[in-house]
Design an enzyme around this catalytic site. Structure first.
Site, PDB file in Angstrom:
ATOM      1  N   ARG A 181     -46.450 -19.811 111.899  1.00 46.18           N
ATOM      2  CA  ARG A 181     -47.601 -20.375 111.189  1.00 46.18           C
ATOM      3  C   ARG A 181     -48.337 -19.342 110.339  1.00 46.18           C
ATOM      4  NH1 ARG A 181     -52.576 -19.723 112.599  1.00 46.18           N
ATOM      5  NH2 ARG A 181     -51.921 -18.911 114.639  1.00 46.18           N
ATOM      6  N   ARG A 233     -51.696 -31.295 145.085  1.00 42.81           N
ATOM      7  CA  ARG A 233     -50.797 -30.808 144.039  1.00 42.81           C
ATOM      8  C   ARG A 233     -51.327 -31.153 142.650  1.00 42.81           C
ATOM      9  NH1 ARG A 233     -47.186 -32.764 148.194  1.00 42.81           N
ATOM     10  NH2 ARG A 233     -47.065 -34.807 147.185  1.00 42.81           N
ATOM     11  N   ARG A 234     -52.605 -31.503 142.603  1.00 44.82           N
ATOM     12  CA  ARG A 234     -53.215 -31.916 141.337  1.00 44.82           C
ATOM     13  C   ARG A 234     -54.389 -31.019 140.950  1.00 44.82           C
ATOM     14  NH1 ARG A 234     -53.342 -38.553 142.227  1.00 44.82           N
ATOM     15  NH2 ARG A 234     -51.126 -38.760 142.768  1.00 44.82           N
ATOM     16  N   CYS A 261     -53.427 -21.595 123.197  1.00 47.40           N
ATOM     17  CA  CYS A 261     -52.178 -20.879 123.499  1.00 47.40           C
ATOM     18  C   CYS A 261     -51.925 -20.917 125.000  1.00 47.40           C
ATOM     19  CB  CYS A 261     -52.248 -19.445 122.989  1.00 47.40           C
ATOM     20  SG  CYS A 261     -52.356 -19.318 121.198  1.00 47.40           S
ATOM     21  N   ARG A 264     -48.063 -21.739 125.963  1.00 51.28           N
ATOM     22  CA  ARG A 264     -47.068 -22.312 125.054  1.00 51.28           C
ATOM     23  C   ARG A 264     -46.692 -21.328 123.944  1.00 51.28           C
ATOM     24  NH1 ARG A 264     -49.003 -22.838 119.618  1.00 51.28           N
ATOM     25  NH2 ARG A 264     -51.260 -22.712 119.754  1.00 51.28           N
ATOM     26  N   ASN A 281     -54.516 -12.058 128.395  1.00 49.91           N
ATOM     27  CA  ASN A 281     -54.315 -13.305 129.139  1.00 49.91           C
ATOM     28  C   ASN A 281     -54.058 -13.049 130.614  1.00 49.91           C
ATOM     29  OD1 ASN A 281     -52.373 -14.265 126.300  1.00 49.91           O
ATOM     30  ND2 ASN A 281     -54.497 -14.832 126.652  1.00 49.91           N
ATOM     31  N   TYR A 315     -44.697  -9.873 117.021  1.00 51.15           N
ATOM     32  CA  TYR A 315     -44.813  -9.983 115.569  1.00 51.15           C
ATOM     33  C   TYR A 315     -44.082  -8.826 114.891  1.00 51.15           C
ATOM     34  CZ  TYR A 315     -48.042 -13.874 115.762  1.00 51.15           C
ATOM     35  OH  TYR A 315     -48.588 -15.111 115.964  1.00 51.15           O
ATOM     36  N   ALA A 367     -52.404 -11.428 113.759  1.00 57.78           N
ATOM     37  CA  ALA A 367     -51.848 -12.478 112.897  1.00 57.78           C
ATOM     38  C   ALA A 367     -52.788 -13.679 112.928  1.00 57.78           C
ATOM     39  CB  ALA A 367     -50.457 -12.874 113.362  1.00 57.78           C
TER      40      ALA A 367
END
Length: 264
Positions: free
Chosen positions: A21, A126-127, A146, A166, A177, A209, A263
């Site tokens: 992108r 599990r939720r 992200c 993702r 992160n 990158y 970026a």
């Protein structure tokens, strides 16, 4: 943090050249997982200096449900500047989705408060999940999430968390992160009277990158040092009452920082 360096090397060795992108270009792999035992130290990268102030303030900002960079600027944090509009707004990004996910009938769901309640009252569920990927509001966000989806898990009195990211900028973004979610696990565990377990990171499009290659090779030439220890100095009344001064990192002895372009 040897496994972080191993991931960098894997992207260099196995990555596919892809357009993206931002128009920068990447080397990319798809699907990778790392597991960090939080009992063994706080997973803050040591092969370069990481700006812990930014990591802590960003997480506190998310937890307040804030989506304007004013708080970040008040604390000399500029990591979101490139995406904010002229008023400092980012649209319904992480903080909004975490704390006030909109429902069709006009209500808002506080996902963080919900998972806290689940951890205290139904820890085997599990939720116990938080999602920032709100398809109906993606086009209003300055940047699509992200780190998009995370789940908590309790076993043997320990709290673990798995994140699905993702899209992952391995050189600049990933150290932030990992440390941010490790910090969140520590905070959640303290509020729920649990010990910390594992932080599991799962990546989708995991990339370097093209303008980060020199920096990546420099970092790979360095030997990892011992992980630091996170100290939380007090237990606030709630998860939303932590302050920056509540956190201290002991024994952080990183190599010098390595600058690289973002970026956009």
């Amino acid at each position: 943090m040897k496994q972080y360096l191993e991931l960098m090397q894997k992207v260099l060795d196995e990555g596919t050249q892809k357009n993206d992108r931002t128009g920068t270009g990447t080397l990319s792999i798809f699907g990778h997982q790392m597991r960090f035992n939080l009992q063994e130290g706080f997973p803050l990268v040591t092969t370069k200096h990481c700006h812990l102030r930014s990591i802590i303030h960003e997480l506190l900002w998310f937890l307040q449900g804030d989506t304007n960079i004013a708080y970040l600027h008040e604390n000399n944090v500029t990591i979101w500047d490139e995406w904010a509009d002229e008023n400092g707004d980012l649209g319904p990004v992480y903080g909004k989705q975490w704390r006030a996910w909109p429902t069709p009938d006009g209500r808002h769901i506080d996902q963080i408060a919900t998972v806290l309640s689940q951890l205290k009252n139904d820890p085997d569920s599990r939720r116990i999940i938080v999602s920032a990927w709100n398809v109906g509001e993606l086009d209003k966000m300055a940047l699509a999430p992200c780190h998009a989806f995370f789940q908590f898990y309790v076993a043997d009195g320990k709290l673990s968390c798995q994140l699905y990211q993702r899209s992952c900028d391995v050189f600049l973004g990933l150290p932030f992160n990992i440390a941010s979610y490790a910090l969140l696990v520590h905070m959640m565990a303290q509020q729920c009277d649990l010990d910390v377990g594992d932080f599991v990171w799962t990546g989708g499009d995991t990339h370097l990158y093209s303008n980060h290659m020199e920096q990546t090779h420099l970092q790979l030439s360095r030997e990892p040092r011992a992980l630091p220890k996170l100290v939380i100095k007090r237990k606030p009344d709630s998860l939303f009452d932590y302050r920056f001064d509540d956190f201290e990192i002991e024994g952080y002895d990183p190599h010098p920082g390595i600058k690289a372009p973002v970026a956009i």
